[in-house]
Write an enzyme that holds these catalytic residues in place. Structure first.
Site, mmCIF file in Angstrom:
data_model
loop_
_atom_site.group_PDB
_atom_site.id
_atom_site.type_symbol
_atom_site.label_atom_id
_atom_site.label_comp_id
_atom_site.label_asym_id
_atom_site.label_seq_id
_atom_site.Cartn_x
_atom_site.Cartn_y
_atom_site.Cartn_z
ATOM 1 N N HIS A 127 1.049 -0.208 -10.390
ATOM 2 C CA HIS A 127 0.130 -1.055 -9.627
ATOM 3 C C HIS A 127 -0.189 -2.341 -10.401
ATOM 4 O O HIS A 127 -1.349 -2.695 -10.633
ATOM 5 C CB HIS A 127 -1.167 -0.303 -9.294
ATOM 6 C CG HIS A 127 -1.861 -0.873 -8.081
ATOM 7 N ND1 HIS A 127 -2.542 -0.092 -7.187
ATOM 8 C CD2 HIS A 127 -1.970 -2.147 -7.624
ATOM 9 C CE1 HIS A 127 -3.068 -0.867 -6.226
ATOM 10 N NE2 HIS A 127 -2.717 -2.115 -6.480
ATOM 11 N N ARG A 146 0.853 -1.182 0.000
ATOM 12 C CA ARG A 146 0.000 0.000 0.000
ATOM 13 C C ARG A 146 0.892 1.235 0.000
ATOM 14 O O ARG A 146 1.845 1.323 0.776
ATOM 15 C CB ARG A 146 -0.924 0.019 1.237
ATOM 16 C CG ARG A 146 -1.984 -1.073 1.221
ATOM 17 C CD ARG A 146 -3.041 -0.784 0.148
ATOM 18 N NE ARG A 146 -4.071 -1.811 0.083
ATOM 19 C CZ ARG A 146 -4.062 -2.846 -0.741
ATOM 20 N NH1 ARG A 146 -3.029 -3.011 -1.555
ATOM 21 N NH2 ARG A 146 -5.049 -3.706 -0.770
#
Length: 312
Positions: free
Chosen positions: A275, A227
Site C-alpha cells: 500500500h 482498492r
C-alpha cells in the site's frame, strides 16, 4: 474568535501534521485554534479526520461545519449514520503525482518485461525478448476520477493507446472514454494492461470477478493501486493459475497488512507492494485542508465534497 479545528486523525499522525497545518492556516490568513486533544464537541468548527482516527460517533459535534478526510478513499466512513456534516475527501496534488509515478512505473515494467532481466541475473543473454512499442500496447484504466484521469493522461503521453472506463459517462482529452456495462466489456476486451483506480462502493466491489477476468485477452496484466475488494481474490488466483492472466501487481488488499499466509505472497505471477502506490503528503494536504476551512468560513462550496448517494 478563533476557528476551532479538531485533529481527530490519530495520535500517530499529529507530529507529522501539526506544523504543516498551522503553517497552511497562517498562509491562508485564518485564525485557527488547532488541537488533537479531545475538545468540547460543541466548540468544534471543523474535524480533520482519518477512518482509523479518534472518533466514530459524530453526533456530539452538532456545530461542526465540515469533516475533512485525510484519505482519498471514504468507503470506511461514508456509511456512518452519525456523520451528518459535510464530508470532504482528500485530493492532494502530491498524492496524485505519486500515484501517476507508481502506475507509470509498473505499467512500463510490464510493458518492457523488465522482470525477465532484473529477476534473472544468471548469465543467460536473453536478447530475443523484444517488447512492442507503447502505441502497440493497449492500456485500460478503470476509474476516471482525479487519479484515473491523471494516470490515463500520463500513459497516453507515452503513446500508449488508453481507454478509460467509468460508471457514468465522462470525457477526457486524449483518452477513449467508455461507460456502462457494455462499455466495460469493450474496455476489457482490448486491454493488455488494466489499471484499477475505482472507488470502492457496493457497485464496484468484486468488479473484477471470474467473468470479467475471462473477458480480458490471454496474458493480460492487472495493476491494482485502487482498492483491494475491487478484485475477487479467488477468481484472480484461478485466472493466474490457468495462465489466462499473465501477472498481477497489487498494492491494496481486503486485509492490510496482507497476512503472511495469503497465497498472493508466494504466487510467482503476483507482485505485492505494501500500500505504497501513493501517500497523502502533509504539506500539500494541509493546504487543501486550509482551503476548505477558508471556503467554509466564506460560505463557499467545499472542494471534493462527497456525494453520499454515490459513496464518493
Amino acid at each position: 474568535m478563533p476557528i476551532n479545528v479538531y485533529f481527530a486523525a490519530g495520535a500517530a499522525r499529529w507530529p507529522q501534521y501539526e506544523a504543516p497545518l498551522k503553517a497552511a492556516f497562517a498562509e491562508a490568513g485564518l485564525d485557527v485554534a488547532l488541537s488533537n486533544a479531545a475538545p468540547d464537541p460543541a466548540a468544534v468548527d471543523y474535524i480533520v479526520f482519518a477512518p482509523n482516527g479518534d472518533i466514530s460517533d459524530f453526533t456530539p459535534f452538532a456545530g461542526c461545519k465540515g469533516v475533512l478526510n485525510l484519505w482519498a478513499g471514504v468507503e470506511q466512513i461514508v456509511g456512518n449514520q452519525t456523520l451528518t456534516q459535510p464530508l470532504c475527501r482528500m485530493v492532494d496534488p502530491a498524492l496524485t503525482e505519486g500515484m501517476v509515478e507508481w502506475v507509470t512505473g509498473h505499467v512500463l515494467r510490464h510493458h518492457l518485461n523488465t522482470d525477465l532481466h532484473v529477476l534473472n541475473q544468471d548469465g543467460v543473454w536473453r536478447n530475443g525478448a523484444v517488447p512492442p512499442i507503447a502505441r502497440e500496447r493497449p492500456v485500460t484504466v478503470l476509474g476516471l476520477g482525479e487519479l484515473g484521469r491523471a494516470c490515463g493522461r500520463a500513459l497516453a503521453a507515452l503513446n500508449f493507446p488508453v481507454t478509460g472506463w467509468s460508471r457514468t459517462a465522462k470525457e477526457v482529452e486524449g483518452i477513449r472514454c467508455l461507460s456502462g456495462e457494455d462499455g466495460l466489456t469493450e474496455a476489457l476486451a482490448g486491454a493488455q494492461i488494466v489499471v484499477l483506480l475505482l472507488p470502492l462502493t457496493a457497485g464496484t466491489e468484486n468488479l473484477m470477478n471470474a467473468e470479467r477476468l475471462a473477458a480480458l485477452p490471454e496474458g493480460a496484466v492487472i495493476v491494482n493501486p485502487g482498492r483491494g475488494p475491487l478484485i475477487d481474490d479467488d477468481a484472480l488466483l484461478a485466472a493466474l493459475d490457468a495462465g489466462h492472466i499473465g501477472h498481477a501487481t497489487l498494492d491494496v488488499f481486503r486485509t492490510e497488512p496482507l497476512p503472511a499466509a495469503h497465497p498472493f505472497w508466494a504466487h510467482p505471477k503476483v507482485t505485492v507492494t505494501p500500500h505504497i502506490a501513493s501517500e497523502t503528503r502533509a504539506p500539500s494536504a494541509s493546504r487543501v485542508i486550509a482551503e476548505n476551512v477558508r471556503r467554509g468560513e466564506a460560505g463557499e462550496p467545499f472542494l471534493y465534497e462527497v456525494d453520499r448517494a454515490r459513496g464518493y
